[in-house]
Design an enzyme around this catalytic site. Sequence first.
Site, mmCIF file in Angstrom:
data_model
loop_
_atom_site.group_PDB
_atom_site.id
_atom_site.type_symbol
_atom_site.label_atom_id
_atom_site.label_comp_id
_atom_site.label_asym_id
_atom_site.label_seq_id
_atom_site.Cartn_x
_atom_site.Cartn_y
_atom_site.Cartn_z
ATOM 1 N N TYR A 11 17.716 100.389 -40.166
ATOM 2 C CA TYR A 11 16.453 101.131 -40.071
ATOM 3 C C TYR A 11 15.357 100.480 -40.919
ATOM 4 O O TYR A 11 14.266 100.169 -40.424
ATOM 5 C CB TYR A 11 16.715 102.564 -40.509
ATOM 6 C CG TYR A 11 15.533 103.494 -40.529
ATOM 7 C CD1 TYR A 11 14.629 103.532 -39.484
ATOM 8 C CD2 TYR A 11 15.363 104.375 -41.591
ATOM 9 C CE1 TYR A 11 13.553 104.412 -39.493
ATOM 10 C CE2 TYR A 11 14.303 105.273 -41.613
ATOM 11 C CZ TYR A 11 13.402 105.279 -40.571
ATOM 12 O OH TYR A 11 12.343 106.162 -40.592
ATOM 13 N N ASP A 28 15.416 84.852 -41.336
ATOM 14 C CA ASP A 28 16.766 84.984 -40.797
ATOM 15 C C ASP A 28 17.277 86.382 -41.116
ATOM 16 O O ASP A 28 17.046 86.885 -42.231
ATOM 17 C CB ASP A 28 17.713 83.952 -41.405
ATOM 18 C CG ASP A 28 17.437 82.535 -40.918
ATOM 19 O OD1 ASP A 28 16.637 82.383 -39.975
ATOM 20 O OD2 ASP A 28 18.021 81.597 -41.484
ATOM 21 N N LEU A 30 20.617 88.715 -41.482
ATOM 22 C CA LEU A 30 22.073 88.782 -41.570
ATOM 23 C C LEU A 30 22.560 90.109 -40.995
ATOM 24 O O LEU A 30 22.138 91.183 -41.430
ATOM 25 C CB LEU A 30 22.532 88.647 -43.022
ATOM 26 C CG LEU A 30 24.059 88.601 -43.219
ATOM 27 C CD1 LEU A 30 24.637 87.302 -42.647
ATOM 28 C CD2 LEU A 30 24.412 88.724 -44.709
ATOM 29 N N ASP A 48 29.507 88.710 -43.052
ATOM 30 C CA ASP A 48 29.927 89.906 -43.782
ATOM 31 C C ASP A 48 29.860 89.606 -45.269
ATOM 32 O O ASP A 48 30.481 88.641 -45.750
ATOM 33 C CB ASP A 48 31.356 90.290 -43.375
ATOM 34 C CG ASP A 48 31.789 91.642 -43.912
ATOM 35 O OD1 ASP A 48 31.236 92.080 -44.948
ATOM 36 O OD2 ASP A 48 32.677 92.263 -43.314
ATOM 37 N N ALA A 70 21.350 95.434 -46.999
ATOM 38 C CA ALA A 70 22.640 95.852 -46.448
ATOM 39 C C ALA A 70 23.335 96.785 -47.438
ATOM 40 O O ALA A 70 23.537 96.423 -48.597
ATOM 41 C CB ALA A 70 23.508 94.630 -46.170
ATOM 42 N N TYR A 135 27.256 107.251 -54.265
ATOM 43 C CA TYR A 135 26.222 106.422 -53.646
ATOM 44 C C TYR A 135 25.197 105.984 -54.689
ATOM 45 O O TYR A 135 24.914 104.786 -54.844
ATOM 46 C CB TYR A 135 25.532 107.187 -52.517
ATOM 47 C CG TYR A 135 24.228 106.566 -52.076
ATOM 48 C CD1 TYR A 135 24.186 105.276 -51.558
ATOM 49 C CD2 TYR A 135 23.021 107.261 -52.203
ATOM 50 C CE1 TYR A 135 22.985 104.692 -51.156
ATOM 51 C CE2 TYR A 135 21.822 106.692 -51.800
ATOM 52 C CZ TYR A 135 21.804 105.406 -51.284
ATOM 53 O OH TYR A 135 20.612 104.838 -50.906
ATOM 54 N N LYS A 139 24.532 102.121 -56.177
ATOM 55 C CA LYS A 139 23.243 101.434 -56.086
ATOM 56 C C LYS A 139 22.725 101.044 -57.468
ATOM 57 O O LYS A 139 22.125 99.978 -57.641
ATOM 58 C CB LYS A 139 22.232 102.325 -55.361
ATOM 59 C CG LYS A 139 22.570 102.579 -53.901
ATOM 60 C CD LYS A 139 22.490 101.327 -53.041
ATOM 61 C CE LYS A 139 21.063 100.963 -52.708
ATOM 62 N NZ LYS A 139 21.000 99.812 -51.755
ATOM 63 N N ASN A 164 13.012 108.875 -49.962
ATOM 64 C CA ASN A 164 13.038 109.504 -48.636
ATOM 65 C C ASN A 164 12.199 108.783 -47.589
ATOM 66 O O ASN A 164 11.093 109.201 -47.252
ATOM 67 C CB ASN A 164 12.580 110.973 -48.736
ATOM 68 C CG ASN A 164 13.537 111.801 -49.560
ATOM 69 O OD1 ASN A 164 14.732 111.805 -49.317
ATOM 70 N ND2 ASN A 164 13.006 112.480 -50.566
ATOM 71 N N ARG A 265 22.503 125.218 -52.633
ATOM 72 C CA ARG A 265 23.383 124.237 -53.262
ATOM 73 C C ARG A 265 22.789 123.820 -54.604
ATOM 74 O O ARG A 265 21.578 123.894 -54.799
ATOM 75 C CB ARG A 265 23.541 123.006 -52.364
ATOM 76 C CG ARG A 265 24.289 123.281 -51.081
ATOM 77 C CD ARG A 265 24.598 121.990 -50.372
ATOM 78 N NE ARG A 265 25.444 122.196 -49.215
ATOM 79 C CZ ARG A 265 26.005 121.210 -48.520
ATOM 80 N NH1 ARG A 265 25.793 119.965 -48.886
ATOM 81 N NH2 ARG A 265 26.764 121.475 -47.475
#
Length: 307
Positions: A11, A28, A30, A48, A70, A135, A139, A164, A265
């Site tokens: 995205y 390029d 990947l 990969d 990625a 996550y 990062k 966001n 939550r």
Amino acid sequence: MRVLVTGAAGYVGYAVGRRLVAAGHTVDGLVRDAGQDLPPGVRPLVGDLLDPPALRAVLRAPYDAVCHLAALTRVRESFEEPLRFFAVNVQGTVNLLDLLAPGTRVVYGSTAAVYGTPEWQPIHEDQTPAPTSPYGASKLAAEQAVRFHARTGAIGAVVLRTFNVAGSVDGRGDPDPTRLIPRALAVAAGEAPHLEINGDGAAVREYVHVDDLADAHVRALAAARPGEDRVYNVGSGAAVSVRDVVAAVEKVTGRRVPTVRRPPRPEPPMLISDATAVRHDLGWRPRRSELPRIIADAWAARTRAGG
């Protein structure tokens, strides 16, 4: 410059590659699988990041710059498969860094999830990161690998912490159906009977258009200097509640979005960025990040795709 974009079919990666080509760079992209959709002018490379020997064979010529995008990104999934998230997001980043030529400029696409639940708002880059999900932690660890590698003088690095991302370019909307705007649009499209909301819908976030985010990546390339590392928040700074999103979706689409309230939550009531630094240092401005524009673009992408 000759630029490599990892995750180029994703995205954000697609939008960044598109902007880089428009800026005159040789790009390029990947990707893990052949045949994935890339922007016109982006040359596909299949590889990969978790397979260094094969990756080394693919990335034979040195690059002037890399936009590293990625990653695995779904917060809830990261609680179910934390080791997978650390392998892809951290080890994949380390493997990439190990292959880069000295002096390469690196722009790393990070996330506001590294902050966790900050002590004050708006969130400034100086606030101590305290991620609350695998996550966010993965990062942050990848950020640190990039930044410490830059401090050896091997590369120049800019880390962009995104708040966001939403909207669309070239008819490509957000493919993650778990995020708020895609979920609300799915209800408007008649694909779901209602939108589930945690609590009263008063939680406040902000949104940045994917094309504005791509512009920030292009500008960041020029700011990356060997031996230096910088961190910038990339956000619109506009406070938007869940209820605001629902109202905007109804107005833009002309369709109702029924909601169902679920138990609240434990989440921050507000997450808003201080993006002063990126505006000052890189001259970046969010041009398309008003909520109605974001939703209109995302809705148009659904319509174009027949959704």
